[in-house]
Design a protein around this motif. Structure first.
Motif, short mmCIF file in Angstrom:
data_model
loop_
_atom_site.label_atom_id
_atom_site.label_comp_id
_atom_site.label_asym_id
_atom_site.label_seq_id
_atom_site.Cartn_x
_atom_site.Cartn_y
_atom_site.Cartn_z
N ASP A 3 10.30 -12.09 -5.19
CA ASP A 3 11.55 -12.74 -5.59
C ASP A 3 12.30 -13.25 -4.37
O ASP A 3 12.99 -14.27 -4.42
CB ASP A 3 12.44 -11.76 -6.36
N LEU A 6 11.52 -16.76 -3.04
CA LEU A 6 12.08 -17.85 -3.83
C LEU A 6 13.49 -18.22 -3.37
O LEU A 6 13.87 -19.38 -3.39
CB LEU A 6 12.11 -17.46 -5.31
N THR A 7 14.24 -17.21 -2.99
CA THR A 7 15.62 -17.48 -2.57
C THR A 7 15.69 -18.01 -1.15
O THR A 7 16.61 -18.72 -0.79
CB THR A 7 16.47 -16.20 -2.67
N PRO A 10 13.32 -23.03 -0.57
CA PRO A 10 13.32 -23.90 -1.76
C PRO A 10 11.95 -24.53 -2.02
O PRO A 10 11.58 -24.75 -3.18
CB PRO A 10 14.35 -24.97 -1.41
N ALA A 13 9.98 -22.21 -4.09
CA ALA A 13 10.44 -22.24 -5.48
C ALA A 13 9.90 -23.49 -6.19
O ALA A 13 9.47 -23.42 -7.35
CB ALA A 13 11.97 -22.21 -5.54
N ASP A 14 9.91 -24.62 -5.49
CA ASP A 14 9.38 -25.85 -6.09
C ASP A 14 7.91 -25.69 -6.44
O ASP A 14 7.46 -26.10 -7.53
CB ASP A 14 9.54 -27.03 -5.11
N VAL A 16 6.22 -22.93 -7.00
CA VAL A 16 6.07 -21.99 -8.12
C VAL A 16 6.37 -22.70 -9.44
O VAL A 16 5.66 -22.55 -10.44
CB VAL A 16 7.01 -20.78 -7.93
N LEU A 17 7.41 -23.50 -9.42
CA LEU A 17 7.81 -24.20 -10.64
C LEU A 17 6.75 -25.21 -11.08
O LEU A 17 6.42 -25.31 -12.26
CB LEU A 17 9.15 -24.90 -10.42
N ARG A 18 6.23 -25.97 -10.12
CA ARG A 18 5.19 -26.96 -10.47
C ARG A 18 3.98 -26.27 -11.08
O ARG A 18 3.41 -26.75 -12.06
CB ARG A 18 4.76 -27.73 -9.22
N GLU A 19 3.57 -25.17 -10.49
CA GLU A 19 2.39 -24.46 -10.98
C GLU A 19 2.63 -23.92 -12.40
O GLU A 19 1.79 -24.04 -13.29
CB GLU A 19 2.04 -23.31 -10.03
N ALA A 20 3.80 -23.30 -12.57
CA ALA A 20 4.12 -22.74 -13.89
C ALA A 20 4.21 -23.86 -14.93
O ALA A 20 3.75 -23.71 -16.07
CB ALA A 20 5.44 -21.97 -13.83
N HIS A 21 4.79 -24.97 -14.52
CA HIS A 21 4.93 -26.08 -15.46
C HIS A 21 3.57 -26.64 -15.86
O HIS A 21 3.34 -27.00 -17.02
CB HIS A 21 5.79 -27.20 -14.86
N PHE A 22 2.64 -26.71 -14.91
CA PHE A 22 1.31 -27.24 -15.22
C PHE A 22 0.66 -26.41 -16.32
O PHE A 22 0.16 -26.94 -17.32
CB PHE A 22 0.43 -27.22 -13.96
#
Lengths: 423, 170
Positions: A3, A6-7, A10, A13-14, A16-22
């Protein structure tokens, strides 16, 4: 994942977000029909809320349904009590789902809806329920209601067909109206010729003629196992049906007011030989099957494993093949367990419908039916995925009152009637 | 706000909201459940929406609030627990919203190019939630072969997305 990273960063965090979104987008989009599916004009496609239907609930369903209901309050009066997978709404509401493709599965017309299938144009009158299937073969199943069809001339040797619970309509190129109601199927031909197939015969209907198919003679179950509280035997209530034996793993059954099964792969196997062949012949002839059960989950597993499944052998190489599977839903996982009626049907055209307490909770299409079944049946309870090494969950407890098999796909009305009875 | 306008705004926001929830929540079914909840709460709270602010940012804010609430009631379903980390991912979702939407559109088109067998494997894996072993049983393939095919399909889709994004930016 840390965690803290992520803080601090950035860019992390980007990523992680792209991977999760895929992954999430893939799950979302893979559930849609391919681009070859029917395109629809002048209708709005709305996913139905399915919070409790594993493996995928349609995320937009509740919101979309809420929006539609607010916008067309009057239309609520004509919504069916048990909503199918999607509604087709006539009117000016904009499309909510991107693209506008109609998914395979049950569709219900709230208003008058026109569908252009490419080689046929359909007009669904209000209340009409159909199931669309992309690809070849039976592309349309009329569940209930009235439908006008204009079928463009088919290429030589090609037959356009639709099925209904009562029979089948085959056309070469024509205009006709078909209505399924009160267990009867009526066809009125305006142009061309259609063949009405059902009740063991085929009737040719010319332009200006009309014909009707009476309700088919409904065959009773081929197997009905009732598990009795104090009875150590599995009692088969269908005369002449083969007896059941416990599976080779010898899993003990602890009996109370139903059968309580430990998770270690309880299997009832129907023996092969003459009895097995006789039963397989019935499923082979119809190409259809229905499995219904009264179950009560005493202690839910931590994962959404299927409740039970029917496994058959599909070819001489003895490959096990899942014929039917009853998935677990949130209703099965309630804290205060109650008896629930669960059923799943597979018809000859590959349409599979799953019910919970008499309500349709899932509909999809397979590219097979029971015609390839060669003679063995295993009913597996509680840990159907054991054969692919899903670890056992020792806390899982399931009780089963009855399991019943039919060699035909029961209609939604029949399933609802079963669910309205006592376990 | 008229319903049609809300539909349009929500549709444009869903990729970012889905991405955020998928990053926060462990299993896909819970992502779906939470996404439904966010959609409903967004609709209910619509009168509170300040029209001078971007809708996507507001929807992500609603999603973050829902996720925080889930942290209290469904802690085990969240993979991210620290409030600061949730905030960081929400900020990333807001930052990347247009890109995620473009990626989703690209993925949709890339999926349409996947041939029949590959498409069926993807459907079984991601829509039906089948494990590779189960897919192998259904399609009569070796489980190892299914894993290889899945890896190839995923990599192919990633490449396709990047290609389409690059073409769109030219």
């Amino acid at each position: 994942m840390d965690d803290l990273d992520l803080t601090k960063d950035p860019a992390h965090a980007d990523a992680v977000l792209r991977e999760a979104h895929f992954d999430a987008a893939l799950r979302h989009l893979a559930a849609r029909p391919s681009s070859s599916v029917t395109r629809v004009s002048r209708v709005t496609q709305v996913s139905t809320p399915r919070r409790s239907s594993p493996p995928r609930s349609r995320w937009l369903g509740l919101a979309a349904a809420a929006l539609v209901m607010l916008a067309i309050g009057a239309a609520l009066l004509v919504f069916p009590r048990q909503p199918p997978a999607a509604f087709l709404l006539a009117g000016e509401l904009p499309g909510i789902a991107r693209g506008g493709g109609v998914p395979a599965g049950p569709l219900s017309a709230v208003g008058t809806v026109r569908l252009d299938l490419g080689d046929a144009e359909l007009t669904l009158l209000p209340g009409c329920q159909v199931v669309l299937r992309p690809g070849d073969g039976h592309r349309l199943r009329l569940e209930h209601g009235e439908l006008r069809c204009t079928v463009r001339k088919q290429s030589t040797g090609s037959i356009w067909s639709m099925i209904a619970p009562q029979g089948e309509v085959r056309v070469v190129g024509t205009r006709f109206t078909v209505k399924a109601a009160d267990q009867r199927l009526a066809v009125v031909v305006d142009e061309g010729v259609v063949d009405l197939v059902g009740d063991g015969s085929t009737r040719r209907i010319a332009a200006g003629e009309e014909a009707e198919l009476a309700p088919p003679t409904l065959r009773g179950p081929v197997m009905n196992w009732r598990f009795l509280g104090s009875d150590a035997h599995l009692r088969n209530r269908v005369a002449g049906a083969p007896p059941l034996t416990l599976g080779s793993d010898g899993t003990p059954l602890r009996l109370s007011d139903g059968v309580q099964v430990s998770l270690d792969d309880a299997v009832w196997s129907m023996p092969g030989g003459d009895d097995g062949s006789r039963l397989a012949t019935r499923f082979n002839a119809s190409g259809e099957i229905t499995m219904a059960a009264w179950i009560r989950v005493i202690c839910a597993p931590t994962t959404r494993i299927p409740l039970m499944e029917i496994i058959g052998m599909t070819d001489a190489s003895n490959h096990a093949f899942t014929i039917l599977q009853l998935p677990m839903d949130d209703g099965d996982r309630r804290a205060a367990p109650t008896w629930r009626h669960r059923a799943v049907t597979l018809d000859v055209s590959g349409h599979r419908s799953t019910y919970g307490d008499g309500k349709l909770i899932r509909a999809d299409v397979e590219d097979w039916n029971t015609r390839g079944w060669v003679g063995q049946l295993h009913l597996k309870l509680a840990n159907p995925r054991g054969h692919i090494a899903v670890p056992a969950d020792p806390s899982y407890r399931l009780r089963v009152a009855t399991v019943t098999l039919w060699d035909r796909g029961l209609s939604p009305t029949e399933i609802a009637a079963l669910a309205a009875s006592e376990p | 706000m008229e319903q049609a306008r809300f539909d349009e705004l929500w549709r444009d926001s869903q990729a970012a909201v889905r991405g955020l929830l998928a990053a926060l929540v462990r299993d896909p079914t819970s992502v779906d459940d939470l996404l439904q909840e966010v959609a409903m709460v967004t609709w209910r709270r619509l009168p509170d929406y300040d029209h001078t602010r971007p809708f996507t940012a507001w929807a992500i804010g609603v999603a973050r609030t829902c996720a925080m609430a889930w942290r209290r009631t469904h802690a085990t379903r969240l993979r991210i627990q620290a409030e600061a980390a949730i905030e960081a991912l929400a900020a990333a979702a807001e930052r990347l919203a247009p890109e995620l939407d473009a990626r989703e559109v690209a993925l949709e088109r890339c999926l349409q190019d996947v041939p029949g067998r590959g498409r069926e494997i993807l459907r079984l894996r991601y829509a039906e939630d089948c494990e590779p072993g189960e897919i192998a049983l259904r399609l009569r393939l070796q489980a190892g072969h299914v894993r290889v095919l899945l890896n190839r399909l995923r990599e192919g889709l990633r490449s396709c997305i990047e290609r389409r994004l690059a073409m769109a930016s030219m």
